[in-house]
Design a protein around this motif. Structure first.
Motif, PDB file in Angstrom:
ATOM      1  N   VAL A   1     -31.759 -29.217 -36.785  1.00  0.00           N
ATOM      2  CA  VAL A   1     -30.827 -28.171 -37.207  1.00  0.00           C
ATOM      3  C   VAL A   1     -29.791 -27.903 -36.116  1.00  0.00           C
ATOM      4  N   ASP A   2     -30.214 -27.973 -34.854  1.00  0.00           N
ATOM      5  CA  ASP A   2     -29.275 -27.774 -33.751  1.00  0.00           C
ATOM      6  C   ASP A   2     -28.270 -28.915 -33.620  1.00  0.00           C
ATOM      7  N   SER A   3     -28.512 -30.016 -34.332  1.00  0.00           N
ATOM      8  CA  SER A   3     -27.634 -31.180 -34.233  1.00  0.00           C
ATOM      9  C   SER A   3     -26.791 -31.392 -35.484  1.00  0.00           C
ATOM     10  N   TRP A   4     -27.057 -30.631 -36.527  1.00  0.00           N
ATOM     11  CA  TRP A   4     -26.365 -30.823 -37.801  1.00  0.00           C
ATOM     12  C   TRP A   4     -25.510 -29.613 -38.151  1.00  0.00           C
ATOM     13  N   ASN A   5     -24.600 -29.829 -39.087  1.00  0.00           N
ATOM     14  CA  ASN A   5     -23.832 -28.737 -39.665  1.00  0.00           C
ATOM     15  C   ASN A   5     -24.794 -27.841 -40.446  1.00  0.00           C
TER      16      ASN A   5
ATOM     17  N   THR B   1     -26.675 -28.316 -44.114  1.00  0.00           N
ATOM     18  CA  THR B   1     -28.134 -28.431 -44.078  1.00  0.00           C
ATOM     19  C   THR B   1     -28.762 -27.484 -45.090  1.00  0.00           C
ATOM     20  N   MET B   2     -28.259 -26.258 -45.172  1.00  0.00           N
ATOM     21  CA  MET B   2     -28.800 -25.279 -46.124  1.00  0.00           C
ATOM     22  C   MET B   2     -28.561 -25.715 -47.569  1.00  0.00           C
ATOM     23  N   ILE B   3     -27.392 -26.247 -47.845  1.00  0.00           N
ATOM     24  CA  ILE B   3     -27.096 -26.707 -49.205  1.00  0.00           C
ATOM     25  C   ILE B   3     -28.026 -27.850 -49.594  1.00  0.00           C
ATOM     26  N   ALA B   4     -28.188 -28.815 -48.699  1.00  0.00           N
ATOM     27  CA  ALA B   4     -29.067 -29.950 -48.981  1.00  0.00           C
ATOM     28  C   ALA B   4     -30.507 -29.492 -49.202  1.00  0.00           C
ATOM     29  N   ALA B   5     -30.971 -28.541 -48.395  1.00  0.00           N
ATOM     30  CA  ALA B   5     -32.339 -28.036 -48.542  1.00  0.00           C
ATOM     31  C   ALA B   5     -32.520 -27.329 -49.881  1.00  0.00           C
TER      32      ALA B   5
ATOM     33  N   PRO C   1     -34.277 -21.927 -40.309  1.00  0.00           N
ATOM     34  CA  PRO C   1     -33.623 -21.905 -38.993  1.00  0.00           C
ATOM     35  C   PRO C   1     -32.104 -22.058 -39.088  1.00  0.00           C
ATOM     36  N   ALA C   2     -31.647 -22.851 -40.072  1.00  0.00           N
ATOM     37  CA  ALA C   2     -30.198 -23.018 -40.244  1.00  0.00           C
ATOM     38  C   ALA C   2     -29.546 -21.699 -40.633  1.00  0.00           C
ATOM     39  N   ARG C   3     -30.177 -20.977 -41.560  1.00  0.00           N
ATOM     40  CA  ARG C   3     -29.639 -19.675 -41.977  1.00  0.00           C
ATOM     41  C   ARG C   3     -29.640 -18.687 -40.819  1.00  0.00           C
ATOM     42  N   ASN C   4     -30.767 -18.572 -40.115  1.00  0.00           N
ATOM     43  CA  ASN C   4     -30.856 -17.619 -39.004  1.00  0.00           C
ATOM     44  C   ASN C   4     -29.896 -17.969 -37.876  1.00  0.00           C
ATOM     45  N   SER C   5     -29.663 -19.265 -37.687  1.00  0.00           N
ATOM     46  CA  SER C   5     -28.749 -19.707 -36.629  1.00  0.00           C
ATOM     47  C   SER C   5     -27.290 -19.530 -37.026  1.00  0.00           C
ATOM     48  N   LEU C   6     -27.010 -19.616 -38.333  1.00  0.00           N
ATOM     49  CA  LEU C   6     -25.636 -19.478 -38.809  1.00  0.00           C
ATOM     50  C   LEU C   6     -25.203 -18.014 -38.882  1.00  0.00           C
ATOM     51  N   LEU C   7     -26.154 -17.104 -39.032  1.00  0.00           N
ATOM     52  CA  LEU C   7     -25.810 -15.698 -39.261  1.00  0.00           C
ATOM     53  C   LEU C   7     -24.925 -15.095 -38.168  1.00  0.00           C
ATOM     54  N   PRO C   8     -25.187 -15.331 -36.871  1.00  0.00           N
ATOM     55  CA  PRO C   8     -24.267 -14.770 -35.870  1.00  0.00           C
ATOM     56  C   PRO C   8     -22.828 -15.235 -36.061  1.00  0.00           C
ATOM     57  N   ARG C   9     -22.639 -16.485 -36.477  1.00  0.00           N
ATOM     58  CA  ARG C   9     -21.280 -16.979 -36.707  1.00  0.00           C
ATOM     59  C   ARG C   9     -20.688 -16.361 -37.978  1.00  0.00           C
ATOM     60  N   VAL C  10     -21.524 -16.151 -38.994  1.00  0.00           N
ATOM     61  CA  VAL C  10     -21.063 -15.459 -40.203  1.00  0.00           C
ATOM     62  C   VAL C  10     -20.582 -14.053 -39.856  1.00  0.00           C
ATOM     63  N   LEU C  11     -21.266 -13.420 -38.911  1.00  0.00           N
ATOM     64  CA  LEU C  11     -20.882 -12.089 -38.457  1.00  0.00           C
ATOM     65  C   LEU C  11     -19.845 -12.140 -37.339  1.00  0.00           C
ATOM     66  N   GLU C  12     -19.235 -13.303 -37.170  1.00  0.00           N
ATOM     67  CA  GLU C  12     -18.128 -13.493 -36.224  1.00  0.00           C
ATOM     68  C   GLU C  12     -18.555 -13.223 -34.789  1.00  0.00           C
ATOM     69  N   SER C  13     -19.807 -13.582 -34.483  1.00  0.00           N
ATOM     70  CA  SER C  13     -20.361 -13.483 -33.125  1.00  0.00           C
ATOM     71  C   SER C  13     -20.317 -12.067 -32.562  1.00  0.00           C
TER      72      SER C  13
ATOM     73  N   ALA D   1     -27.469 -22.437 -53.477  1.00  0.00           N
ATOM     74  CA  ALA D   1     -26.666 -23.547 -52.946  1.00  0.00           C
ATOM     75  C   ALA D   1     -25.182 -23.349 -53.251  1.00  0.00           C
ATOM     76  N   LEU D   2     -24.867 -22.842 -54.437  1.00  0.00           N
ATOM     77  CA  LEU D   2     -23.470 -22.605 -54.806  1.00  0.00           C
ATOM     78  C   LEU D   2     -22.851 -21.501 -53.941  1.00  0.00           C
ATOM     79  N   CYS D   3     -23.626 -20.461 -53.654  1.00  0.00           N
ATOM     80  CA  CYS D   3     -23.121 -19.387 -52.793  1.00  0.00           C
ATOM     81  C   CYS D   3     -22.830 -19.908 -51.390  1.00  0.00           C
ATOM     82  N   ILE D   4     -23.730 -20.708 -50.860  1.00  0.00           N
ATOM     83  CA  ILE D   4     -23.547 -21.250 -49.507  1.00  0.00           C
ATOM     84  C   ILE D   4     -22.382 -22.232 -49.474  1.00  0.00           C
TER      85      ILE D   4
END
Length: 430
Positions: free
Chosen positions: A82-86, A90-94, A130-142, A193-196
């Motif tokens: 997850v740390d190496s992928w978009n 990753t969330m959409i594929a999962a 992990p992808a969702r939890n890791s993406l959330l800070p960026r969704v919240l604009e850090s 998946a559509l929302c993401i």
């Protein structure tokens, strides 16, 4: 004056979160898929309990064991990847993979097929979470000041969905059957998946996007994550305490359907009410935690929540009335958001973005190891004791973890420091 200023700051934070379109899309996707997950849980648990009645609760134990082993074996792997992928892709594929796998469950005609499909769904979830939890800070604009509130709102959405799902799921399964519940669950993953897919979040160019680079750097990433957790006392104490909590209380989800069926001689609809009471408590707890949770010392809040969860579990084992059991379930749900939200916020605040995936996966691994040991203990105790007596034992162990755990893990030395304030160990960059 001070109180008014604080209220204004909280209002600005709430508006900042709710006006964030990317956050709302992620929120909606988790809301919908959580409803389906509730339907799926009821269907799967009682499908196993009813189709293999001669084996008692052994098939259900097997399901929990298989899923725990998936986390145990693959959590470090998925975190490093997850740390190496978009993360959005990753969330959409999962999600899409889980659509296919859930649709296959009604076609399964043996236990091993159900176990295999469940294991693959858990593996896909190991990439998604992990992808969702890791993406959330960026969704919240850090914006770190929004992390606690953003995580709490996300937890609230899940609790709303699960409350609805569990309360309606039992009746739905009894009325329409197991297969219909699985089809509905698959549809909710597709909506997620559509929302993401509609998220507009810029992610950095990760150094390991190419498969060859991911494979070659995997061992180093896992080792780096382990060294990171071990080298920082605050993070190590935090992980150790969560392990003790999982060791004490981790078998709860395995025991709850058995408690309803064997302890109360009730069926899937009653388990839906039981789970609905728990998730209703989770909803109330999440709602209360979001606006005010970061005003309190987080470590005291965490240990206090674990203590009340333990006492409520003892109540579950002590009462014979299903009404009182519903109250105990509500109390367990009420305090669970503290453990869930605090774990995410702590890691998001203490760990740099490029390491978040593997650290979240390692936390899942630690929790699953504890849950696996708790599951083995509960299974052994069920051979000797009634299910209510086993609940008493688990409740006692959870109380012990809350009372002794902070000193044993050295978590007590961070009481009063908050999750981030005053820490000289908040490293964690490259």
């Amino acid at each position: 004056m001070g109180a008014t200023l604080m209220e204004e700051q909280e209002t600005r934070k709430i508006m900042a979160v709710l006006s964030n379109k990317n956050y709302l899309l992620l929120w909606l996707g988790q809301l919908v898929s959580s409803i389906g997950s509730s339907f799926n849980s009821i269907s799967l648990y009682f499908l196993l309990l009813q189709t293999a009645t001669s084996q008692g609760f052994l098939p259900l134990f097997g399901l929990f064991l298989v899923n725990a082993l998936v986390y145990l074996l693959f959590a470090p792997v998925t975190g490093a990847l997850v740390d190496s992928w978009n993360r959005r892709k990753t969330m959409i594929a999962a999600d899409l993979l889980r659509v296919i796998l859930v649709l296959c469950i009604p076609l399964a005609n043996s236990l091993w097929q159900i176990y295999l499909l469940s294991a693959l769904i858990s593996l896909a979830t190991l990439f998604f979470d992990p992808a969702r939890n890791s993406l959330l800070p960026r969704v919240l604009e850090s914006r770190k000041e929004l992390l606690f509130l953003g995580n709490s709102f996300m937890t609230t959405s899940v609790s709303i969905a699960e409350t609805i799902g569990f309360l309606a799921g039992g009746v739905f399964v009894v009325t329409y059957g197991f297969a219909a519940a699985f089809y509905l669950h698959a549809a909710t993953f597709l909506i997620s998946a559509l929302c993401i897919f509609r998220l507009k979040v810029d992610e950095p160019a990760w150094e390991g996007v190419k498969v060859g680079q991911v494979v070659s750097g995997f061992i180093a990433k896992v080792r780096g994550g382990l060294q990171l957790v071990w080298s920082l006392g605050k993070l190590r104490s935090f992980f150790s305490f969560y392990f003790l909590f999982a060791l004490a209380f981790g078998a709860g989800n395995f025991l709850f359907p058995i408690l309803v069926e064997e302890g109360y001689q009730l069926g899937a609809d009653a388990f839906g009410y039981f789970s609905g009471s728990m998730t209703l408590g989770y909803l109330v707890g999440s709602f209360l935690l979001g606006p005010v949770g970061d005003r309190f010392d987080q470590f005291r809040l965490l240990t206090g929540a674990v203590l009340v969860i333990g006492l409520s579990t003892i109540l579950l084992g002590a009462v014979s009335s299903f009404t009182w059991a519903l109250l105990a379930a509500f109390l367990i749900g009420l305090l669970n958001p503290v453990t869930a939200v605090f774990s995410r916020v702590f890691v998001q605040e203490e760990v740099a973005e490029e390491h978040l995936g593997r650290v979240f996966s390692l936390l899942s691994l630690v929790m699953q190891v504890g849950m696996l040991a708790s599951l083995a203990l509960a299974f052994g105790l069920l051979q000797l004791l009634a299910v209510r007596q086993v609940m008493l034992v688990l409740g006692g162990l959870t109380v012990l973890a809350a009372v002794v755990g902070p000193k044993l893990t050295r978590l007590a030395q961070y009481v009063g420091a908050g999750t981030n304030a005053g820490s000289t160990e908040n490293v964690i960059s490259g």
